[in-house]
Design a protein around this motif. Structure first.
Motif, mmCIF file in Angstrom:
data_model
loop_
_atom_site.group_PDB
_atom_site.id
_atom_site.type_symbol
_atom_site.label_atom_id
_atom_site.label_comp_id
_atom_site.label_asym_id
_atom_site.label_seq_id
_atom_site.Cartn_x
_atom_site.Cartn_y
_atom_site.Cartn_z
ATOM 1 N N LEU B 130 0.838 -1.197 0.000
ATOM 2 C CA LEU B 130 0.000 0.000 0.000
ATOM 3 C C LEU B 130 0.877 1.253 0.000
ATOM 4 C CD1 LEU B 130 -2.898 1.090 0.140
ATOM 5 C CD2 LEU B 130 -2.687 1.101 2.614
ATOM 6 N N ASN B 131 1.887 1.235 0.840
ATOM 7 C CA ASN B 131 2.734 2.428 0.932
ATOM 8 C C ASN B 131 4.041 2.308 0.165
ATOM 9 O OD1 ASN B 131 1.109 4.163 2.632
ATOM 10 N ND2 ASN B 131 1.403 2.623 4.193
ATOM 11 N N GLU B 132 4.236 1.156 -0.439
ATOM 12 C CA GLU B 132 5.431 0.923 -1.254
ATOM 13 C C GLU B 132 6.733 1.256 -0.538
ATOM 14 O OE1 GLU B 132 3.986 3.271 -4.511
ATOM 15 O OE2 GLU B 132 3.630 1.483 -5.689
ATOM 16 N N ILE B 133 6.807 0.826 0.678
ATOM 17 C CA ILE B 133 8.044 1.043 1.433
ATOM 18 C C ILE B 133 9.022 -0.075 1.069
ATOM 19 C CG2 ILE B 133 9.043 1.197 3.759
ATOM 20 C CD1 ILE B 133 6.250 2.144 4.688
ATOM 21 N N LYS B 134 10.244 0.305 0.828
ATOM 22 C CA LYS B 134 11.255 -0.685 0.427
ATOM 23 C C LYS B 134 11.535 -1.672 1.556
ATOM 24 C CE LYS B 134 13.854 2.397 -2.584
ATOM 25 N NZ LYS B 134 13.830 3.737 -1.981
ATOM 26 N N ILE B 135 11.856 -2.900 1.167
ATOM 27 C CA ILE B 135 12.164 -3.937 2.150
ATOM 28 C C ILE B 135 13.261 -3.458 3.106
ATOM 29 C CG2 ILE B 135 13.058 -6.290 2.458
ATOM 30 C CD1 ILE B 135 11.048 -7.062 0.588
ATOM 31 N N LYS B 136 14.227 -2.787 2.521
ATOM 32 C CA LYS B 136 15.346 -2.272 3.314
ATOM 33 C C LYS B 136 14.835 -1.337 4.418
ATOM 34 C CE LYS B 136 18.813 1.157 2.267
ATOM 35 N NZ LYS B 136 17.963 2.286 2.010
ATOM 36 N N GLU B 140 14.767 -1.679 8.506
ATOM 37 C CA GLU B 140 15.321 -0.635 9.362
ATOM 38 C C GLU B 140 14.320 -0.238 10.443
ATOM 39 O OE1 GLU B 140 17.789 2.355 10.813
ATOM 40 O OE2 GLU B 140 18.292 0.802 9.345
ATOM 41 N N MET B 141 13.084 -0.060 9.992
ATOM 42 C CA MET B 141 12.025 0.392 10.880
ATOM 43 C C MET B 141 11.720 -0.647 11.961
ATOM 44 S SD MET B 141 8.455 1.387 9.211
ATOM 45 C CE MET B 141 6.918 0.805 9.805
ATOM 46 N N LYS B 142 11.778 -1.910 11.559
ATOM 47 C CA LYS B 142 11.440 -2.989 12.499
ATOM 48 C C LYS B 142 12.666 -3.488 13.242
ATOM 49 C CE LYS B 142 7.129 -3.991 11.825
ATOM 50 N NZ LYS B 142 6.283 -4.488 12.876
ATOM 51 N N ALA B 143 13.812 -2.941 12.906
ATOM 52 C CA ALA B 143 15.083 -3.390 13.475
ATOM 53 C C ALA B 143 15.246 -4.904 13.310
ATOM 54 C CB ALA B 143 15.175 -2.986 14.940
ATOM 55 N N THR B 144 14.955 -5.358 12.111
ATOM 56 C CA THR B 144 15.020 -6.784 11.783
ATOM 57 C C THR B 144 15.901 -6.907 10.544
ATOM 58 O OG1 THR B 144 12.702 -6.840 12.386
ATOM 59 C CG2 THR B 144 13.540 -8.805 11.318
ATOM 60 N N PRO B 145 16.650 -7.987 10.415
ATOM 61 C CA PRO B 145 17.449 -8.140 9.192
ATOM 62 C C PRO B 145 16.568 -8.199 7.949
ATOM 63 C CG PRO B 145 18.092 -9.749 10.852
ATOM 64 C CD PRO B 145 16.892 -9.053 11.377
ATOM 65 N N GLU B 146 17.094 -7.671 6.871
ATOM 66 C CA GLU B 146 16.338 -7.666 5.617
ATOM 67 C C GLU B 146 15.881 -9.060 5.218
ATOM 68 O OE1 GLU B 146 17.573 -5.641 1.947
ATOM 69 O OE2 GLU B 146 18.690 -4.265 3.260
ATOM 70 N N SER B 147 16.772 -10.030 5.406
ATOM 71 C CA SER B 147 16.442 -11.393 4.994
ATOM 72 C C SER B 147 15.215 -11.910 5.740
ATOM 73 C CB SER B 147 17.638 -12.310 5.227
ATOM 74 O OG SER B 147 18.014 -12.236 6.585
ATOM 75 N N THR B 148 15.123 -11.541 7.024
ATOM 76 C CA THR B 148 13.970 -11.982 7.812
ATOM 77 C C THR B 148 12.689 -11.346 7.270
ATOM 78 O OG1 THR B 148 15.480 -11.925 9.670
ATOM 79 C CG2 THR B 148 13.146 -12.231 10.184
ATOM 80 N N VAL B 149 12.796 -10.048 6.938
ATOM 81 C CA VAL B 149 11.612 -9.356 6.400
ATOM 82 C C VAL B 149 11.171 -10.047 5.119
ATOM 83 C CG1 VAL B 149 10.740 -7.173 5.471
ATOM 84 C CG2 VAL B 149 12.254 -7.160 7.445
ATOM 85 N N LYS B 150 12.148 -10.346 4.283
ATOM 86 C CA LYS B 150 11.831 -11.015 3.012
ATOM 87 C C LYS B 150 11.134 -12.342 3.256
ATOM 88 C CE LYS B 150 15.225 -9.173 -0.111
ATOM 89 N NZ LYS B 150 16.619 -9.311 -0.496
ATOM 90 N N THR B 151 11.700 -13.138 4.150
ATOM 91 C CA THR B 151 11.112 -14.447 4.442
ATOM 92 C C THR B 151 9.661 -14.295 4.901
ATOM 93 O OG1 THR B 151 13.300 -15.018 5.222
ATOM 94 C CG2 THR B 151 11.548 -16.600 5.688
ATOM 95 N N ARG B 152 9.456 -13.307 5.810
ATOM 96 C CA ARG B 152 8.096 -13.090 6.325
ATOM 97 C C ARG B 152 7.148 -12.655 5.223
ATOM 98 N NH1 ARG B 152 9.612 -9.777 11.718
ATOM 99 N NH2 ARG B 152 10.467 -11.526 12.898
ATOM 100 N N LEU B 153 7.661 -11.803 4.358
ATOM 101 C CA LEU B 153 6.821 -11.298 3.273
ATOM 102 C C LEU B 153 6.429 -12.444 2.338
ATOM 103 C CD1 LEU B 153 5.629 -8.651 2.202
ATOM 104 C CD2 LEU B 153 7.604 -8.449 0.715
ATOM 105 N N TYR B 154 7.410 -13.302 2.001
ATOM 106 C CA TYR B 154 7.095 -14.417 1.099
ATOM 107 C C TYR B 154 6.115 -15.377 1.732
ATOM 108 C CZ TYR B 154 10.803 -12.565 -1.799
ATOM 109 O OH TYR B 154 11.569 -11.733 -2.573
ATOM 110 N N LYS B 155 6.278 -15.565 3.020
ATOM 111 C CA LYS B 155 5.363 -16.454 3.717
ATOM 112 C C LYS B 155 3.936 -15.881 3.632
ATOM 113 C CE LYS B 155 4.530 -18.822 7.988
ATOM 114 N NZ LYS B 155 4.449 -18.593 9.415
ATOM 115 N N THR B 156 3.861 -14.587 3.833
ATOM 116 C CA THR B 156 2.559 -13.910 3.794
ATOM 117 C C THR B 156 1.934 -14.009 2.404
ATOM 118 O OG1 THR B 156 3.434 -12.375 5.423
ATOM 119 C CG2 THR B 156 1.404 -11.742 4.347
#
Lengths: 443, 173
Positions: B130-136, B140-156
């Motif tokens: 919706l807001n087109e915020i970059k994974i990076k 940063e915002m969640k203080a989580t590694p990018e790879s983790t964000v990616k994994t979560r996103l793909y799972k979703t």
């Protein structure tokens, strides 16, 4: 891998984006939120934001000189005030004003102690100080014992018919109280319009306590019953020549809460006086009363050459002799007291010859500009705006923040009117000074 | 003035810059509020509240680059609180169709599918799509590694995918 899903999400986003809302509704919502935040903010802080246009007749300068090293209330006096039952929690609010401290010490303070409880929130109007020019209220807010933080907003005092008689209103809240888990205390100062007779009035104090979860409105009636001490008036009419400029000290009014000094400038002066840097009252022992540190220090009158300056009050001190002194004035050549800007090209076309203004940016109605100031300079320099056709505009709001000692970032919000470029911003303060000697015997 | 300069000034306490910043991100904030609350009036209230909250806290923003994501996060927190307080079913049947914009059912389909997601997963979708915020930036915002964000996103996205496929399957029957 998920191209199809992503395409659907893209479509979903577009659907949401198609729902348009009128821009002014959005703008309005932002402004309301901003104003609420402004209202709950204590006056005492470095950055300041002055809402203009509150005074209809009187053009006035509100100067919050918190950063100025001030003569603080002596520890002895502060202790004396703190020892008055109920006053200990308000000591912080009178630290910068000897006049207030002395009024309280001299039993001029009227205890009210009126509490109202609503939805588990208790608002107590602790007491009031009032003379014929202004009223200072002290109050306390207490939550329901939970960790609920309240912000006070929309505070105001009216008479019992709902009539508003304030000219200015300033409020301070002790924000540390929450962190310490104690009750929140606050002080509010109302300067009256001149046309009311106070002692005939019953007043109503209104405020809204807002927390994350809710907001509770309060309305507490109270009366000022203490016989107000009469104002002492000294008629002087003395003229001084400071750096070639004629300054006339007309009259001094000493009331319990403030000293008002009526000063006129000769219309033939070549310089415009913005303010007095060291206007003070000095008694025979060398004790000094200076300007108000946190509040209104000057107000204009209908005559553009006449202004009223305020000092802390020595009303209760009764010195044997008393002098009004000043040596340094903020002033500049009348002809130079403006800057001319082109808002289309973001260019400063004309400014005072020492070139203190730079970095002009214009974003819609918002203007930012940098001023090279100097230590001790805390004035917002702009008063009114005139456009190329000569039409005058009121600045909607303005901001002032120090980047460093020297660099001051100024911001202005223009009204939503059509104006003709270039526009002229008239100066009402600028770091240029004139010096001389003035000492007037008052008593 | 660039967005970052503006954000810096706002963080430093320049009020006009703060207002400008809010105006600059008004669409993004409104969109987010609308996605959560599905109601224009409530979304406007949310804008007001978020302005209030942001102003109180703007001086705590350490990285001016992320002011927009920071604002959106405040908005998401606020909206979640509102929904929780109202004990409202998050995705109720008050369709945005009222506004008469959708010519197909993608919108409802997505909303429907999102009911299967956890709050965190939904937030991720809001941020990324919706807001087109970059994974990076999300990382940063969640203080989580990018790879983790990616994994979560793909799972979703995987959950959404299986939902659509299943639905398609039913249709085929």
């Amino acid at each position: 891998m998920f191209r199809k899903e992503e395409a659907k999400l893209e479509k979903w986003k577009n659907d949401i984006e198609q729902i348009k809302v009128a821009d002014d509704l959005l703008e309005d919502a932002i402004k309301k939120g901003f104003q609420r935040a402004q209202n709950t903010r204590p006056v005492k802080r470095q950055r300041l934001y002055v809402k203009r246009g509150i005074w209809s007749i009187v053009v006035a300068a509100i100067l919050f000189l918190t950063l100025v090293t001030s003569i603080r209330v002596s520890p002895v006096m502060a202790n004396a005030v703190a020892s008055i039952p109920g006053m200990e929690k308000f000591v912080e609010f009178i630290r910068d004003d000897k006049g207030l401290a002395s009024a309280i010490e001299n039993e001029y303070y009227q205890e009210l102690n009126i509490s109202t409880e609503k939805d588990g929130v208790t608002l107590t109007l602790d007491g009031v100080l009032a003379d014929e020019f202004e009223m200072v209220l002290f109050y306390t807010i207490k939550g329901a014992g939970k960790n609920e933080q309240f912000q006070l907003s929309k505070s105001d005092v009216t008479d019992n018919q709902g009539r508003n008689f304030r000219m200015t209103l300033g409020s301070e809240t002790n924000l540390d109280a929450d962190a310490k888990g104690s009750d929140q205390t606050a002080k509010i100062t109302i300067r009256f319009k001149e046309d009311i007779t106070l002692n005939e009035h019953e007043f109503i104090f209104k405020t809204t306590a807002e927390s994350e979860q809710r907001s509770v409105d309060f309305s507490i009636p109270f009366a000022v019953d203490k016989v107000r001490a009469p104002t002492t008036r000294y008629s002087l009419n003395e003229t001084f020549l400071i750096d070639g400029q004629k300054i006339i000290v007309k009259q001094i009014e000493v009331s319990p809460l403030k000293v008002a000094i009526h000063i006129s400038e000769d219309p033939a002066n070549t310089k415009k006086v913005f303010g007095f840097e060291d206007l003070r009252l000095v008694d025979e022992k060398g004790e000094t009363w200076t300007s108000i540190n946190n509040g209104v220090t000057k107000s204009g009158t209908e005559n553009e050459n006449a202004n009223i300056y305020y000092l802390q009050s020595n009303y209760f001190e009764e010195p044997n002799s008393l002098y009004l002194q000043f040596n340094k004035l903020m002033a500049m050549d009348k002809e130079e007291a403006f800057i001319l800007i082109d808002t289309d090209n973001e260019e400063i076309l004309q400014q005072p010859k020492d070139n203190r203004f730079s970095k002009l940016t214009v974003n819609g109605r918002f203007i930012n500009i940098e001023l090279r100031g100097e230590e001790g300079y805390h004035y917002h320099p702009f008063s009114t705006i005139t456009d190329a056709s000569g039409k005058e505009f009121v600045i909607i709001s303005s901001g002032f923040s120090h980047n460093s000692h020297e660099h001051i970032e100024l911001s202005l919000e223009l009204p939503d009117d059509v104006f003709e470029n270039p526009i002229k911003l008239n100066l009402d303060g600028y770091p240029t000074y004139i010096e001389g000697k003035a000492k007037i015997k008052i008593k | 003035m660039t967005d970052i300069e503006l954000a810096k000034k706002a963080i430093d306490g320049n009020d006009a810059a703060f207002l400008e910043l809010m105006f600059a991100h008004r669409e993004a904030l409104f969109k987010t509020a609308l996605a959560y609350l599905k109601n224009e009036k409530e979304a406007l209230e949310a804008i007001q509240e978020v302005t209030f909250r942001a102003y109180e806290k703007i001086s705590t923003v350490r990285n001016p680059e992320y002011t927009k994501t920071w604002l959106i996060r405040i908005m998401m927190n606020y909206c979640r609180d509102v929904l929780k307080k109202q004990k409202r079913i998050v995705f109720d049947e008050e369709p945005l169709f009222q506004y008469g914009i959708s010519d197909d059912y993608t919108y409802l389909e997505i909303e429907d599918a999102m009911k299967l997601l956890s709050e965190e997963q939904r937030e991720l979708i809001y941020m990324r799509y919706l807001n087109e915020i970059k994974i990076k930036d999300i990382a940063e915002m969640k203080a989580t590694p990018e790879s983790t964000v990616k994994t979560r996103l793909y799972k979703t996205l995987g959950i959404l995918k299986s939902y659509f496929e299943e639905k398609g399957g039913i249709r085929r029957v």
